[in-house]
Every structure is written in C-alpha cells, then in structure tokens.
Design a protein around this motif. Structure first.
Motif, PDB file in Angstrom:
ATOM      1  N   TRP A  13      51.680  -5.262  35.459  1.00  0.00           N
ATOM      2  CA  TRP A  13      52.629  -5.680  36.419  1.00  0.00           C
ATOM      3  C   TRP A  13      52.179  -6.160  37.558  1.00  0.00           C
ATOM      4  O   TRP A  13      51.022  -6.316  37.705  1.00  0.00           O
ATOM      5  CB  TRP A  13      53.615  -4.468  36.720  1.00  0.00           C
ATOM      6  CG  TRP A  13      53.143  -3.601  37.483  1.00  0.00           C
ATOM      7  CD1 TRP A  13      52.276  -2.503  37.013  1.00  0.00           C
ATOM      8  CD2 TRP A  13      53.210  -3.328  38.907  1.00  0.00           C
ATOM      9  NE1 TRP A  13      51.970  -1.726  38.210  1.00  0.00           N
ATOM     10  CE2 TRP A  13      52.388  -2.158  39.182  1.00  0.00           C
ATOM     11  CE3 TRP A  13      53.778  -3.935  39.921  1.00  0.00           C
ATOM     12  CZ2 TRP A  13      52.324  -1.759  40.579  1.00  0.00           C
ATOM     13  CZ3 TRP A  13      53.557  -3.586  41.472  1.00  0.00           C
ATOM     14  CH2 TRP A  13      52.765  -2.676  41.652  1.00  0.00           C
ATOM     15  N   LEU A  14      52.899  -7.063  38.356  1.00  0.00           N
ATOM     16  CA  LEU A  14      52.585  -7.718  39.525  1.00  0.00           C
ATOM     17  C   LEU A  14      53.800  -7.799  40.454  1.00  0.00           C
ATOM     18  O   LEU A  14      54.701  -7.754  40.206  1.00  0.00           O
ATOM     19  CB  LEU A  14      51.592  -8.940  39.356  1.00  0.00           C
ATOM     20  CG  LEU A  14      52.512  -9.996  38.854  1.00  0.00           C
ATOM     21  CD1 LEU A  14      53.467 -10.780  39.716  1.00  0.00           C
ATOM     22  CD2 LEU A  14      51.441 -11.045  38.080  1.00  0.00           C
ATOM     23  N   THR A  15      53.390  -8.133  41.851  1.00  0.00           N
ATOM     24  CA  THR A  15      54.409  -8.460  42.746  1.00  0.00           C
ATOM     25  C   THR A  15      53.972  -9.732  43.560  1.00  0.00           C
ATOM     26  O   THR A  15      52.954 -10.220  43.582  1.00  0.00           O
ATOM     27  CB  THR A  15      54.652  -7.462  43.771  1.00  0.00           C
ATOM     28  OG1 THR A  15      53.505  -7.351  44.640  1.00  0.00           O
ATOM     29  CG2 THR A  15      55.136  -6.235  43.314  1.00  0.00           C
ATOM     30  N   VAL A  16      55.009 -10.743  43.701  1.00  0.00           N
ATOM     31  CA  VAL A  16      54.873 -11.909  44.186  1.00  0.00           C
ATOM     32  C   VAL A  16      55.782 -12.204  45.134  1.00  0.00           C
ATOM     33  O   VAL A  16      56.981 -11.726  44.826  1.00  0.00           O
ATOM     34  CB  VAL A  16      54.659 -12.944  42.991  1.00  0.00           C
ATOM     35  CG1 VAL A  16      56.116 -13.132  42.040  1.00  0.00           C
ATOM     36  CG2 VAL A  16      54.208 -14.328  43.477  1.00  0.00           C
ATOM     37  N   ALA A  30      48.890 -12.800  50.974  1.00  0.00           N
ATOM     38  CA  ALA A  30      49.957 -12.433  50.637  1.00  0.00           C
ATOM     39  C   ALA A  30      50.070 -10.964  50.676  1.00  0.00           C
ATOM     40  O   ALA A  30      49.186 -10.277  50.066  1.00  0.00           O
ATOM     41  CB  ALA A  30      50.560 -12.883  49.242  1.00  0.00           C
ATOM     42  N   GLN A  31      51.218 -10.359  51.334  1.00  0.00           N
ATOM     43  CA  GLN A  31      51.216  -8.901  51.076  1.00  0.00           C
ATOM     44  C   GLN A  31      50.124  -8.076  51.754  1.00  0.00           C
ATOM     45  O   GLN A  31      49.630  -7.233  51.431  1.00  0.00           O
ATOM     46  CB  GLN A  31      51.586  -8.425  49.843  1.00  0.00           C
ATOM     47  CG  GLN A  31      52.713  -9.185  49.247  1.00  0.00           C
ATOM     48  CD  GLN A  31      52.873  -8.837  47.817  1.00  0.00           C
ATOM     49  OE1 GLN A  31      51.839  -9.072  47.082  1.00  0.00           O
ATOM     50  NE2 GLN A  31      54.125  -8.904  47.313  1.00  0.00           N
ATOM     51  N   GLY A  32      49.212  -8.951  52.790  1.00  0.00           N
ATOM     52  CA  GLY A  32      48.262  -8.272  53.324  1.00  0.00           C
ATOM     53  C   GLY A  32      46.842  -8.499  52.730  1.00  0.00           C
ATOM     54  O   GLY A  32      45.995  -7.759  53.295  1.00  0.00           O
ATOM     55  N   GLU A  47      63.145  -7.728  45.274  1.00  0.00           N
ATOM     56  CA  GLU A  47      63.474  -7.015  46.586  1.00  0.00           C
ATOM     57  C   GLU A  47      63.638  -8.196  47.506  1.00  0.00           C
ATOM     58  O   GLU A  47      63.893  -9.183  46.981  1.00  0.00           O
ATOM     59  CB  GLU A  47      62.126  -6.036  47.385  1.00  0.00           C
ATOM     60  CG  GLU A  47      61.802  -4.931  46.554  1.00  0.00           C
ATOM     61  CD  GLU A  47      62.637  -3.716  46.618  1.00  0.00           C
ATOM     62  OE1 GLU A  47      63.419  -3.870  47.763  1.00  0.00           O
ATOM     63  OE2 GLU A  47      62.696  -3.211  45.428  1.00  0.00           O
ATOM     64  N   SER A  48      63.904  -7.852  48.635  1.00  0.00           N
ATOM     65  CA  SER A  48      64.371  -9.084  49.674  1.00  0.00           C
ATOM     66  C   SER A  48      63.284 -10.281  49.618  1.00  0.00           C
ATOM     67  O   SER A  48      63.654 -11.452  49.834  1.00  0.00           O
ATOM     68  CB  SER A  48      64.677  -8.620  51.139  1.00  0.00           C
ATOM     69  OG  SER A  48      63.611  -7.982  51.621  1.00  0.00           O
ATOM     70  N   PHE A  49      61.869  -9.818  49.639  1.00  0.00           N
ATOM     71  CA  PHE A  49      61.040 -11.024  49.806  1.00  0.00           C
ATOM     72  C   PHE A  49      59.998 -11.174  48.889  1.00  0.00           C
ATOM     73  O   PHE A  49      59.200 -12.067  48.642  1.00  0.00           O
ATOM     74  CB  PHE A  49      60.455 -11.279  51.089  1.00  0.00           C
ATOM     75  CG  PHE A  49      59.247  -9.788  51.239  1.00  0.00           C
ATOM     76  CD1 PHE A  49      57.930  -9.893  51.080  1.00  0.00           C
ATOM     77  CD2 PHE A  49      59.838  -8.707  51.745  1.00  0.00           C
ATOM     78  CE1 PHE A  49      56.969  -8.901  51.003  1.00  0.00           C
ATOM     79  CE2 PHE A  49      59.028  -7.526  51.806  1.00  0.00           C
ATOM     80  CZ  PHE A  49      57.776  -7.616  51.517  1.00  0.00           C
ATOM     81  N   GLU A  50      60.087 -10.224  47.733  1.00  0.00           N
ATOM     82  CA  GLU A  50      59.242 -10.295  46.467  1.00  0.00           C
ATOM     83  C   GLU A  50      59.772 -10.054  45.129  1.00  0.00           C
ATOM     84  O   GLU A  50      60.913  -9.412  45.199  1.00  0.00           O
ATOM     85  CB  GLU A  50      58.151  -9.445  46.900  1.00  0.00           C
ATOM     86  CG  GLU A  50      58.373  -7.956  46.845  1.00  0.00           C
ATOM     87  CD  GLU A  50      57.197  -7.056  47.121  1.00  0.00           C
ATOM     88  OE1 GLU A  50      56.322  -7.857  47.678  1.00  0.00           O
ATOM     89  OE2 GLU A  50      57.193  -5.743  47.129  1.00  0.00           O
TER      90      GLU A  50
END
Length: 181
Positions: free
Chosen positions: A142-145, A58-60, A167-170
């Motif tokens: 914190w994190l993004t998913v 995910a996310q590279g 955001e649009s995808f996370e």
C-alpha cells in the motif's frame, strides 16, 4: 495483515524482477538493482536526497537537511526493508522502498530526482520493486499519495494500484501481488 487496511481482491502482475536495464525517454542507460549495503551506495543515496527538489517533497519526506536524510535513510535501509536504486552510471537517479507495516503488509515509497522525472524511470522502479517484493514473499503493498498529485496517481493506477481509502488531502492505494497464504 492489518485488518483495517483494504486490499484489492484481484492479484496484479507479474512484474519483472531486478536487475533491470533500460534506456529512458531521454536516451540514458538506466540500471535498477537492489541496494547492496555498501558505503558507496549509501553515500550516493544520501547525495540524491540532499539534492532532492523541496517542491517534490510530500508528506514530509524525504527530509530536507542532510542529518535528517541520513537518519531517515538508516530506517528505510534496514534489513527488513526492500530497496531498489535506479542508476545512471554512478548517479542515483531514483529510489524505491518497501517498508514493513505489521505482519504481512508493506508500504511503498518512491522518489525520482527532478532531472530524471517523466522519463519512465518511476514506472520501471515501481514495477521492479513489486517484482522484487513478490519474489521475497510479499503479498500486499500500500501507499499514500497526495490527491492533487495526478501524475503519481496515474502512474500507480497504470501499474495496478487501486484507491482503497481517502482522507481530506491524500489517497490510500493498494495492490495485491499474491493470494494470502
């Protein structure tokens, strides 16, 4: 603290500190402990990430090629990061890390090999990492998913993370482990 990042006001926890031993849902004896900096543990992590299913990236991250995995690992295994590995015997089944972002905030990332997913290892890895971080004086994580990764979002919410941005995808999610000093 990053003034642009929001964190929940309520403190979550307490969380168990490593080492943690448990039997996963598949009956495997798992031990979670801090990365010790040894060549053996580094190689076991590198092997885990080389085997990592591309569909679970995910996310590279993690990177796909071994040379890139090793370069990436060199960054997240640095002295200012906190790392836990979930072990099934000598096999690295999962890895979680807290990477500093500014003065006080840390970004969380977690990875569990496909053969070990949905067995409770991810929950133990996150909770142990948060306990470890709190014991080291970390207050905010914190994190993004990816927003369509419902299993991960549910796991993070179960542990105590709250959505603090989108955001649009996370989604950005955050947790407070202690009051700011």
């Amino acid at each position: 603290m990053n003034s642009e990042r929001r964190f929940p006001e309520t403190v979550s926890g307490p969380f168990e500190q490593p080492p943690v031993r448990f039997t996963d849902r598949e009956g495997r004896d798992i031990e979670i402990r801090p990365y010790d900096g040894s060549e053996a543990e580094y190689e076991a992590l590198a092997e885990m990430y080389v085997e990592f299913d591309p569909a679970d990236r995910a996310q590279g991250i993690p990177p796909g090629r071994e040379s890139r995995v090793r370069t990436w690992l060199d960054g997240i295994l640095a002295d200012d990061c906190y790392n836990l590995i979930a072990w099934d015997g000598d096999t690295a089944a999962g890895h979680s890390t807290l990477v500093p972002d500014g003065d006080d905030d840390y970004e969380l990332a977690i990875f569990v090999l496909q053969d070990y997913q949905e067995a409770g290892i991810g929950t133990h890895l996150i909770e142990s990492l948060l306990g470890y971080g709190h014991s080291e004086g970390i207050n905010c994580v914190w994190l993004t998913v990816e927003r369509w990764n419902h299993a991960a979002v549910s796991l993070y919410e179960k542990v105590g993370f709250e959505t603090t941005g989108a955001e649009s995808f996370e989604l950005e999610m955050a947790i407070r482990l202690a009051e700011d000093d």
